[in-house]
Write a protein that holds these residues in place. Structure first.
Motif, PDB file in Angstrom:
ATOM      1  N   GLN A   1       2.395  44.885  45.378  1.00 39.21           N
ATOM      2  CA  GLN A   1       3.137  43.697  44.926  1.00 39.21           C
ATOM      3  C   GLN A   1       4.289  44.045  43.977  1.00 39.21           C
ATOM      4  OE1 GLN A   1       2.161  40.247  45.922  1.00 39.21           O
ATOM      5  NE2 GLN A   1       1.136  41.520  47.414  1.00 39.21           N
ATOM      6  N   SER A   2       4.735  45.308  43.990  1.00 39.71           N
ATOM      7  CA  SER A   2       5.895  45.647  43.157  1.00 39.71           C
ATOM      8  C   SER A   2       7.145  44.990  43.733  1.00 39.71           C
ATOM      9  CB  SER A   2       6.100  47.162  43.142  1.00 39.71           C
ATOM     10  OG  SER A   2       4.995  47.791  42.591  1.00 39.71           O
ATOM     11  N   ALA A   3       8.120  44.767  42.871  1.00 39.17           N
ATOM     12  CA  ALA A   3       9.404  44.228  43.335  1.00 39.17           C
ATOM     13  C   ALA A   3      10.238  45.376  43.921  1.00 39.17           C
ATOM     14  CB  ALA A   3      10.137  43.586  42.174  1.00 39.17           C
ATOM     15  N   TYR A   4      11.003  45.089  44.942  1.00 40.53           N
ATOM     16  CA  TYR A   4      11.787  46.115  45.633  1.00 40.53           C
ATOM     17  C   TYR A   4      13.280  45.872  45.462  1.00 40.53           C
ATOM     18  CZ  TYR A   4       8.152  48.607  48.194  1.00 40.53           C
ATOM     19  OH  TYR A   4       7.094  49.413  48.515  1.00 40.53           O
ATOM     20  N   VAL A   5      13.999  46.962  45.228  1.00 39.35           N
ATOM     21  CA  VAL A   5      15.457  46.938  45.332  1.00 39.35           C
ATOM     22  C   VAL A   5      15.816  48.099  46.247  1.00 39.35           C
ATOM     23  CG1 VAL A   5      17.661  47.069  44.138  1.00 39.35           C
ATOM     24  CG2 VAL A   5      15.707  46.059  42.974  1.00 39.35           C
ATOM     25  N   SER A   6      16.401  47.803  47.387  1.00 36.10           N
ATOM     26  CA  SER A   6      16.757  48.901  48.304  1.00 36.10           C
ATOM     27  C   SER A   6      18.268  48.990  48.442  1.00 36.10           C
ATOM     28  CB  SER A   6      16.082  48.711  49.652  1.00 36.10           C
ATOM     29  OG  SER A   6      16.309  47.441  50.136  1.00 36.10           O
ATOM     30  N   ILE A   7      18.732  50.226  48.593  1.00 40.10           N
ATOM     31  CA  ILE A   7      20.173  50.488  48.734  1.00 40.10           C
ATOM     32  C   ILE A   7      20.358  51.365  49.967  1.00 40.10           C
ATOM     33  CG2 ILE A   7      22.256  51.309  47.581  1.00 40.10           C
ATOM     34  CD1 ILE A   7      20.693  51.297  44.954  1.00 40.10           C
ATOM     35  N   THR A   8      21.113  50.867  50.925  1.00 40.10           N
ATOM     36  CA  THR A   8      21.347  51.645  52.146  1.00 40.10           C
ATOM     37  C   THR A   8      22.432  52.704  51.890  1.00 40.10           C
ATOM     38  OG1 THR A   8      23.048  50.163  52.921  1.00 40.10           O
ATOM     39  CG2 THR A   8      20.783  49.639  53.575  1.00 40.10           C
ATOM     40  N   GLY A   9      22.620  53.567  52.878  1.00 39.97           N
ATOM     41  CA  GLY A   9      23.593  54.650  52.742  1.00 39.97           C
ATOM     42  C   GLY A   9      25.008  54.159  52.492  1.00 39.97           C
ATOM     43  N   ASN A  10      25.328  52.940  52.957  1.00 44.10           N
ATOM     44  CA  ASN A  10      26.686  52.439  52.705  1.00 44.10           C
ATOM     45  C   ASN A  10      26.739  51.411  51.576  1.00 44.10           C
ATOM     46  OD1 ASN A  10      25.325  50.620  54.200  1.00 44.10           O
ATOM     47  ND2 ASN A  10      26.736  50.589  55.941  1.00 44.10           N
TER      48      ASN A  10
END
Lengths: 145, 144
Positions: free
Chosen positions: B56-65
């Motif tokens: 249940q952690s919060a997610y921040v994802s960053i793609t290659g671009n």
């Protein structure tokens, strides 16, 4: 006239129970993900009104350039040499801050490689890097001197 | 001499316990299931040290671009225009649960400035701990 006696079973029919159960299993098997949710933990310092000032000379500064080259205290160094360089310094002062400062166009993976290497100090070289700091550009602009 | 009556053997497979086994499997899957809240495709950095990330952690994802997606941990991630929105998202998450862990799921080739702005937003939102999501480092990776 003979009356026909109806043969009504008084049991609950459970023949389809296994079918329902297997359908549920298939649903869970399809939707479940045993995701590899693991990673490096990184405690963020809580922002204070007066953040502790660290003299640049007190700390070990690891700069990461675009392309992955490392500059440690203004000397070029390879990743596997960092722990040997840090060991005598941290044995004298275990709380000595180690600052990781990637350039803005360096790859994120290079920063993680350095951070992972520092976290492995106790396994590889028998000492611990207790005070790792990764200041953001805003903090550098505000507090770096 | 009278011969013994021929014993009648049942040739069917006993399936009475099938439902029990099936329900045990269902309970196992119900207990272990975790729905993936963020399906962003990224090439994760590889590390030796890999700690288990709290559920249940919060997610921040960053793609290659440099595209950013966020999830508070209980819903599918949504894309946000920039780091300013990460700050307001993270502030909301921390307000609800100050000890909530954040997971940074970033592509290993993404320029550090994107990660820097996200970490800065998390710091300003007073997040306590961030997990840098990683893949397992293997000998093949090291040689490559």
């Amino acid at each position: 006239m003979r009356l026909k006696r109806s043969n009504v079973s008084d049991e609950i029919p459970t023949a389809s129970m296994a079918d329902i159960a297997f359908l549920l299993i298939i649903y869970f098997m399809v939707t479940t993900t045993f995701a590899a949710t693991r990673g490096l933990d990184f405690s963020l310092p809580q922002e204070e009104d007066t953040p502790p000032m660290i003299e640049k000379e007190e700390a070990v500064l690891i700069e990461i350039q675009a392309g992955g080259a490392l500059i440690v205290d203004q000397k070029p160094m390879r990743l596997e040499e960092i722990l040997d360089y840090l060991k005598p310094k941290l044995e004298r002062n275990p709380r000595k801050p180690v600052i990781i400062r990637p350039q803005q166009n360096a790859a994120y993976g290079d920063m993680v490689d350095v951070f992972d290497e520092l976290r492995q100090a106790s396994d590889k070289k028998g000492f611990e890097v207790k005070n790792i700091s990764i200041p953001t550009q805003r903090e550098i602009d505000m507090f770096w001197f | 001499m009278r011969l013994k009556a021929r014993s009648v053997q049942n040739t069917g497979i006993p399936t009475a316990s099938m439902a029990d086994i099936a329900f045990l499997l269902i309970i196992f899957f119900m207990v272990t299931i975790s729905f993936e809240v963020d399906k962003t495709q990224v090439a994760l950095p590889r590390t030796e040290i890999r700690l288990e990330i709290p559920k249940q952690s919060a997610y921040v994802s960053i793609t290659g671009n440099g595209l950013i997606r966020v999830s508070a941990g209980d819903e599918i991630s949504v894309s946000v225009p920039g780091p300013e929105e990460v700050l307001s998202f993270a502030a909301g998450v921390v307000q609800n649960d100050p000890s909530k862990a954040f997971v940074l799921k970033a592509d290993r080739e993404v320029p550090y400035r994107y990660v820097d702005s996200v970490i800065d937003a998390l710091k300003q939102a007073k997040a306590q701990v961030v997990y840098l999501l990683s893949d397992q480092e293997t000998i093949d990776n090291q040689e490559g």
